[in-house]
Design a protein around this motif. Structure first.
Motif, PDB file in Angstrom:
ATOM      1  N   GLU A  90     -11.839 -76.052 -78.096  1.00  0.00           N
ATOM      2  CA  GLU A  90     -12.603 -77.287 -78.255  1.00  0.00           C
ATOM      3  C   GLU A  90     -13.319 -77.752 -76.989  1.00  0.00           C
ATOM      4  OE1 GLU A  90      -9.964 -80.198 -79.849  1.00  0.00           O
ATOM      5  OE2 GLU A  90      -9.318 -78.943 -81.522  1.00  0.00           O
ATOM      6  N   SER A  91     -12.780 -77.420 -75.835  1.00  0.00           N
ATOM      7  CA  SER A  91     -13.345 -77.961 -74.598  1.00  0.00           C
ATOM      8  C   SER A  91     -13.533 -76.891 -73.538  1.00  0.00           C
ATOM      9  CB  SER A  91     -12.427 -79.077 -74.057  1.00  0.00           C
ATOM     10  OG  SER A  91     -12.225 -80.076 -75.004  1.00  0.00           O
ATOM     11  N   LEU A  94     -16.057 -77.661 -70.647  1.00  0.00           N
ATOM     12  CA  LEU A  94     -15.547 -78.600 -69.653  1.00  0.00           C
ATOM     13  C   LEU A  94     -14.451 -77.947 -68.806  1.00  0.00           C
ATOM     14  CD1 LEU A  94     -15.819 -81.431 -68.544  1.00  0.00           C
ATOM     15  CD2 LEU A  94     -14.159 -82.214 -70.245  1.00  0.00           C
ATOM     16  N   GLU A 348     -19.359 -85.901 -67.396  1.00  0.00           N
ATOM     17  CA  GLU A 348     -18.498 -84.720 -67.356  1.00  0.00           C
ATOM     18  C   GLU A 348     -18.336 -84.197 -65.931  1.00  0.00           C
ATOM     19  OE1 GLU A 348     -19.344 -82.685 -71.716  1.00  0.00           O
ATOM     20  OE2 GLU A 348     -20.890 -82.558 -70.174  1.00  0.00           O
ATOM     21  N   PRO A 378      -9.882 -84.953 -73.571  1.00  0.00           N
ATOM     22  CA  PRO A 378     -10.209 -83.649 -72.985  1.00  0.00           C
ATOM     23  C   PRO A 378      -9.946 -83.553 -71.488  1.00  0.00           C
ATOM     24  CG  PRO A 378     -11.912 -84.302 -74.531  1.00  0.00           C
ATOM     25  CD  PRO A 378     -10.981 -85.472 -74.406  1.00  0.00           C
TER      26      PRO A 378
END
Length: 406
Positions: A90-91, A94, A348, A378
């Motif tokens: 999902e991340s 990042l 981010e 996250p």
């Protein structure tokens, strides 16, 4: 040196440490002005003021218990909710930015060491501790400090310089989020969303809203603490066994490998990670680990602030402040460059830098205070990867700078 509370008054000192940590949490969550400052910094400042006013001693067995038992206990607690599979799925973008920021920390540390190694004593040890801390967080600093055992004066001066820089760095990061040209170049979708929803930004303290009451049972608390202590016991006993089995080596490479394999804090993070991965569903249902682990970190920040004297700030901290500031600015520059190249938003980028330099809890705190609610989860999860890799990075950097300094 006479103090209001004596070093052997364990009950009074434990009371002070716990009240100071609780006060920091209360202040951070209660007052809007304080919610912009990480609660860990508030806890450290309370300790510095108390020790300089001679309310508490600068050295006591109580503090050793925090370093020796509370800090190791916090590591598994903060890792229990780590879900690497979900994180990668999902991340992953990042996560890559966070790992890039970790590499930037390593580059910055080596550069700063080369620039200042002739002016600061024990800078090789400081480099190992700071690079670990600036990849993970305070837990990693504590682990590397326990491993490298710098002198008390250098350790205290490093802590003072680090927290001076952290305050400055957080202000820089918060400021960047509001610079119009930065927002245009990198994009700021999360800040834009808040500006379109004024009632959200006008709420009292978002930090308090994030740490809202959870359904935590007595069983959750018991399992969290017992499992964490069991993992600490296994890791430390295994470390002692491997050290006795493998011994030492004069070969530099083999010596590094033995150091990595036998390091009790590296074993602690690795074993926790493996166990959490195997019993993923069980740990996902377990509540309270983040709260307990974060509270342990607040206790740690109270204790590390105690040895810092005003005289030490004046005489030792300035050059160390330059050292850590160089690392932080190189980290920021590289992370912003990579972030722009791969189209990350400024929010981010800021949180990736914050998670590296200040740890996931301060990054989450910044996201909460700015109202970037979609990024809180996250960055908190991704930032915990720093706990896993931080000690490895610190050990590697210490090895590199030791070779440079020879």
């Amino acid at each position: 040196m006479e103090t209001l509370i004596q070093a052997d008054d364990h009950l009074a000192l434990w009371t002070f440490v716990m009240v100071a940590a609780t006060s920091a949490i209360f202040i951070e969550q209660r007052y809007k002005w304080a919610s912009k400052i990480p609660g860990a910094i508030i806890a450290l400042l309370i300790a510095i003021i108390a020790s300089n006013l001679k309310v508490i001693p600068t050295d006591a067995p109580t503090y050793d218990i925090v370093w020796g038992y509370i800090v190791p206990l916090a590591i598994p607690l903060l890792l229990f909710k780590t879900n690497i599979q979900s994180l990668v799925k999902e991340s992953w973008k990042l996560l890559l930015l966070f790992l890039t920021s970790s590499i930037a920390t390593m580059i910055g540390t080596v550069f700063a060491f080369m620039a200042l190694r002739h002016y600061i004593p024990e800078l090789d040890k400081v480099s190992g501790m700071i690079s670990a801390s600036y990849s993970g967080g305070g837990v990693n600093y504590a682990a590397m400090s326990a491993k490298l055992a710098p002198s008390e004066s250098i350790n205290a001066a490093t802590i003072v310089a680090d927290n001076m820089m952290m305050a400055v760095y957080f202000l820089i990061l918060i400021g960047l989020a509001g610079v119009p040209i930065i927002r245009r170049v990198w994009g700021s979708p999360h800040t834009d969303a808040i500006e379109k929803n004024p009632e959200m930004s006008n709420s009292r303290t978002l930090s308090e809203a994030y740490w809202k009451p959870n359904l935590i049972s007595l069983k959750d608390i018991a399992i969290c603490l017992a499992a964490s202590m069991l993992i600490v016991l296994i890791s430390f006993k295994l470390s002692a066994f491997l050290q006795a089995l493998l011994g030492t080596s004069d070969n530099v490479v083999i010596g590094l490998l033995i150091s990595l394999i036998t390091d009790k804090y590296l074993l602690l993070t690795t074993i926790t990670f493996v166990i959490v991965s195997i019993f993923k569903s069980s740990f996902e249902k377990l509540n309270g680990s983040q709260e307990l682990g974060t509270y342990c970190i607040y206790l740690f920040f109270v204790v590390i602030g105690i040895p810092a004297s005003i005289g030490l700030i004046v005489t030792k901290a300035p050059l160390l402040f330059v050292f850590v500031l160089i690392i932080a600015l190189i980290n920021l520059a590289i992370t912003m460059g990579v972030g722009k190249l791969f189209k990350f938003s400024i929010e981010e980028v800021i949180l990736a830098c914050n998670a590296n330099i200040g740890g996931p809890t301060t990054a989450a705190a910044l996201a909460i205070s700015k109202g970037w609610t979609n990024l809180v989860g996250p960055i908190l999860v991704i930032g915990t990867v720093g706990y896993v890799i931080g000690n490895y990075i610190g050990t590697i950097i210490y090895f590199i700078v030791t070779q440079i300094g020879m």
